[in-house]
Design an enzyme around this catalytic site. Structure first.
Site, PDB file in Angstrom:
ATOM      1  N   LYS A 152       0.932  -1.295   0.009  1.00 14.33           N
ATOM      2  CA  LYS A 152       0.053  -0.081  -0.037  1.00 14.33           C
ATOM      3  C   LYS A 152       0.815   1.286   0.092  1.00 14.33           C
ATOM      4  O   LYS A 152       0.482   2.391  -0.473  1.00 14.33           O
ATOM      5  CB  LYS A 152      -0.915  -0.085   1.131  1.00 14.33           C
ATOM      6  CG  LYS A 152      -2.177  -0.980   1.119  1.00 14.33           C
ATOM      7  CD  LYS A 152      -3.293  -0.644   1.960  1.00 14.33           C
ATOM      8  CE  LYS A 152      -4.441  -1.757   1.343  1.00 14.33           C
ATOM      9  NZ  LYS A 152      -5.690  -1.326   2.037  1.00 14.33           N
ATOM     10  N   LYS A 158      -5.986  -7.321  -7.326  1.00 21.26           N
ATOM     11  CA  LYS A 158      -7.411  -7.679  -6.479  1.00 21.26           C
ATOM     12  C   LYS A 158      -8.457  -6.585  -7.074  1.00 21.26           C
ATOM     13  O   LYS A 158      -7.870  -5.326  -7.137  1.00 21.26           O
ATOM     14  CB  LYS A 158      -6.921  -7.439  -4.980  1.00 21.26           C
ATOM     15  CG  LYS A 158      -8.181  -7.869  -4.119  1.00 21.26           C
ATOM     16  CD  LYS A 158      -7.557  -7.847  -2.737  1.00 21.26           C
ATOM     17  CE  LYS A 158      -7.617  -6.369  -2.055  1.00 21.26           C
ATOM     18  NZ  LYS A 158      -8.213  -6.445  -0.546  1.00 21.26           N
ATOM     19  N   LYS A 203     -11.591  -1.101  -3.762  1.00 18.24           N
ATOM     20  CA  LYS A 203     -12.402   0.287  -3.398  1.00 18.24           C
ATOM     21  C   LYS A 203     -11.517   1.426  -4.047  1.00 18.24           C
ATOM     22  O   LYS A 203     -11.922   2.242  -4.681  1.00 18.24           O
ATOM     23  CB  LYS A 203     -12.601   0.507  -2.181  1.00 18.24           C
ATOM     24  CG  LYS A 203     -13.500  -0.494  -1.651  1.00 18.24           C
ATOM     25  CD  LYS A 203     -13.967   0.146  -0.309  1.00 18.24           C
ATOM     26  CE  LYS A 203     -14.215  -0.962   0.914  1.00 18.24           C
ATOM     27  NZ  LYS A 203     -12.889  -1.142   1.575  1.00 18.24           N
TER      28      LYS A 203
HETATM   29  N1  AQP Z   1     -11.075  -8.360  -4.367  1.00 18.52           N
HETATM   30  C1  AQP Z   1     -11.814  -8.955  -3.238  1.00 18.52           C
HETATM   31  N2  AQP Z   1     -12.260 -10.406  -3.320  1.00 18.52           N
HETATM   32  C2  AQP Z   1     -12.661 -10.997  -2.251  1.00 18.52           C
HETATM   33  N3  AQP Z   1     -12.540 -10.263  -1.141  1.00 18.52           N
HETATM   34  C3  AQP Z   1     -12.318  -8.983  -1.035  1.00 18.52           C
HETATM   35  N4  AQP Z   1     -12.388  -8.258   0.123  1.00 18.52           N
HETATM   36  C4  AQP Z   1     -12.020  -6.854  -0.497  1.00 18.52           C
HETATM   37  N5  AQP Z   1     -11.551  -6.838  -1.636  1.00 18.52           N
HETATM   38  C5  AQP Z   1     -11.798  -8.449  -2.196  1.00 18.52           C
HETATM   39  C6  AQP Z   1     -12.720  -8.585   1.515  1.00 18.52           C
HETATM   40  O1  AQP Z   1     -13.598  -7.501   1.899  1.00 18.52           O
HETATM   41  C7  AQP Z   1     -13.493  -7.326   3.294  1.00 18.52           C
HETATM   42  C8  AQP Z   1     -13.138  -5.613   3.591  1.00 18.52           C
HETATM   43  O2  AQP Z   1     -12.056  -5.258   2.971  1.00 18.52           O
HETATM   44  P1  AQP Z   1     -11.310  -3.790   3.682  1.00 18.52           P
HETATM   45  O3  AQP Z   1     -12.458  -2.877   3.137  1.00 18.52           O
HETATM   46  O4  AQP Z   1     -11.295  -3.861   4.987  1.00 18.52           O
HETATM   47  O5  AQP Z   1     -10.182  -3.636   3.115  1.00 18.52           O
HETATM   48  P2  AQP Z   1      -9.512  -4.440   1.616  1.00 18.52           P
HETATM   49  O6  AQP Z   1      -9.234  -6.025   1.669  1.00 18.52           O
HETATM   50  O7  AQP Z   1      -8.220  -3.609   1.500  1.00 18.52           O
HETATM   51  O8  AQP Z   1     -10.693  -4.143   0.502  1.00 18.52           O
HETATM   52  P3  AQP Z   1     -10.486  -3.098  -0.761  1.00 18.52           P
HETATM   53  O9  AQP Z   1     -11.833  -2.969  -1.529  1.00 18.52           O
HETATM   54  O10 AQP Z   1      -9.163  -3.459  -1.426  1.00 18.52           O
HETATM   55  O11 AQP Z   1     -10.252  -1.702  -0.099  1.00 18.52           O
HETATM   56  P4  AQP Z   1      -9.082  -0.743  -0.470  1.00 18.52           P
HETATM   57  O12 AQP Z   1      -9.112  -0.414  -1.575  1.00 18.52           O
HETATM   58  O13 AQP Z   1      -9.629   0.514   0.508  1.00 18.52           O
HETATM   59  O14 AQP Z   1      -7.959  -1.375   0.310  1.00 18.52           O
HETATM   60  C9  AQP Z   1     -12.250  -8.024   3.748  1.00 18.52           C
HETATM   61  O15 AQP Z   1     -12.934  -9.440   4.237  1.00 18.52           O
HETATM   62  C10 AQP Z   1     -11.438  -8.478   2.283  1.00 18.52           C
HETATM   63  O16 AQP Z   1     -11.046  -9.731   2.449  1.00 18.52           O
END
Ligand code: AQP
Length: 344
Positions: free
Chosen positions: A123, A207, A210
């Site tokens: 990150k 992945k 968001k």
């Molecule tokens: N692409 C994904 N596939 C499966 N599971 C996912 N999760 C996130 N992206 C995927 C699951 O969603 C939950 C919440 O995640 P988070 O918002 O705490 O952080 P993250 O994993 O970092 O999600 P993002 O969407 O990628 O957010 P940003 O971009 O802000 O970092 C977790 O249970 C995660 O496994």
């Protein structure tokens, strides 16, 4: 790292998880988190599900947008089928015990442990020195989120396994250093249930996220049917037809991703999807996938829209959840402070 001490914790079982309020929720969050939370709610342990707004601000968030995103995630929890009477749904920042315990844990965790966290490296990218200190200590806050409820089970995706290990190390070191064996549990990862890692529609090696600047890379839970269909139609693929076996997808990350999404949405195995579509090209597969995605997400989206138009209803759930969460967390932090030796 410290060898985890035997799990001699004898308290009640509790499950904890959260989603960051860092952008629009997408299909990855739905399949990888929300659907699993709903299944976990059926277990006999209470679920604590928070909106991770303290985590979200480890990177810049527009304040007005952060408030709206917090409500959107709460709306997604409710729209996916979580029952606010059975599960405790709340914003992380509304329970100050998280931040208080995180400070104590900052003094328990070792720099060397955090230096090994791969998510920070990913990150922070090339400009580590410009990252917030919060982004660096993020896994320590995560340990506090879990242990402030003495949670024993944490639904964990592949990318969170290292952070949960760190939580176990912090719990074990605290118990050890202060001579309180079994005070904090060593939480277990809950990995059962379908939890595919959904990849970006533009790059099968990244992945779905968001914070990806390209909106075309993800299907948002608030997208309408036409937008979903257009995103699936434009998703990156290759000219080959779908193979008969999973091995045939090995060097085709985008094709593999779309097959995995189809399988998760249809509650089928990837083999079953291939049995249905082997030999067909994406011209045939994509419209079926779009249809399935629209059909699966439409009820969730409709309920989210209804709730977003009734913010008072969401706020009532969040306020009530925060109160119930604090009832558990506050005595645990009070006891932790006593163990540390703080004056009271
Ligand atoms: N692409 C994904 N596939 C499966 N599971 C996912 N999760 C996130 N992206 C995927 C699951 O969603 C939950 C919440 O995640 P988070 O918002 O705490 O952080 P993250 O994993 O970092 O999600 P993002 O969407 O990628 O957010 P940003 O971009 O802000 O970092 C977790 O249970 C995660 O496994």
């Amino acid at each position: 790292m410290t060898e985890p001490t035997p799990a001699d914790y004898t308290g009640p079982r509790r499950i904890l998880s959260g989603i960051q309020a860092s952008g629009a929720l997408h299909l990855g969050n739905y399949l990888g988190a929300l659907k699993r939370f709903v299944a976990l709610q059926e277990q006999d342990a209470p679920c604590f599900l928070f909106v991770a707004d303290l985590h979200a601000i480890t990177v810049w968030q527009d304040p007005a947008v952060l408030t709206a995103q917090t409500r959107e995630i709460a709306a997604a929890y409710l729209a996916s089928g979580l029952d606010p009477k059975r599960s405790v749904i709340f914003p992380q920042s509304a329970v100050p015990a998280h931040a208080e315990l995180a400070w104590i844990f900052n003094c328990v965790a070792r720099l060397g442990w955090l230096d090994r966290m791969t998510q920070f490296k990913e990150k922070s990218g090339k400009h580590k020195e410009r990252s917030s200190v919060g982004l660096y200590t993020y896994p320590v806050l995560q340990a506090a989120d879990i242990l402030v409820y003495k949670a024993t089970g944490v639904p964990t995706g592949e990318d969170q396994k290292q952070h949960l290990e760190l939580t176990r190390d912090i719990a074990a070191k605290f118990n050890n250093d202060f001579g309180v064996p079994g005070f904090f549990p060593l939480p277990e990862p809950l990995t059962q249930g379908p939890a595919p890692r959904v990849m970006s529609l533009r790059d099968g090696a990244a992945k779905m996220s968001k914070s990806d600047p390209s909106d075309q890379s993800r299907i948002n839970l608030m997208d309408d049917a036409d937008t979903i269909a257009a995103k699936v139609r434009k998703a990156k693929t290759d000219p080959e037809p779908l193979p008969e076996t999973l091995e045939g997808l090995d060097a085709r990350p985008e094709a593999r991703n779309l097959v995995a999404i189809y399988a998760a949405l249809a509650d089928l195995s990837r083999e079953q999807v291939l049995a249905q579509f082997a030999g067909q090209g994406f011209g045939a597969f994509k419209p079926r996938l779009a249809e399935l995605a629209v059909e699966s997400l439409a009820p969730v989206t409709a309920e989210m829209r209804r709730l977003m138009a009734a913010p008072d209803e969401i706020d009532r759930v969040l306020r009530d959840g925060a109160e119930r969460a604090a009832e558990i967390a506050d005595p645990i932090v009070a006891e932790t402070k006593r163990i540390v030796g703080f004056w009271r």
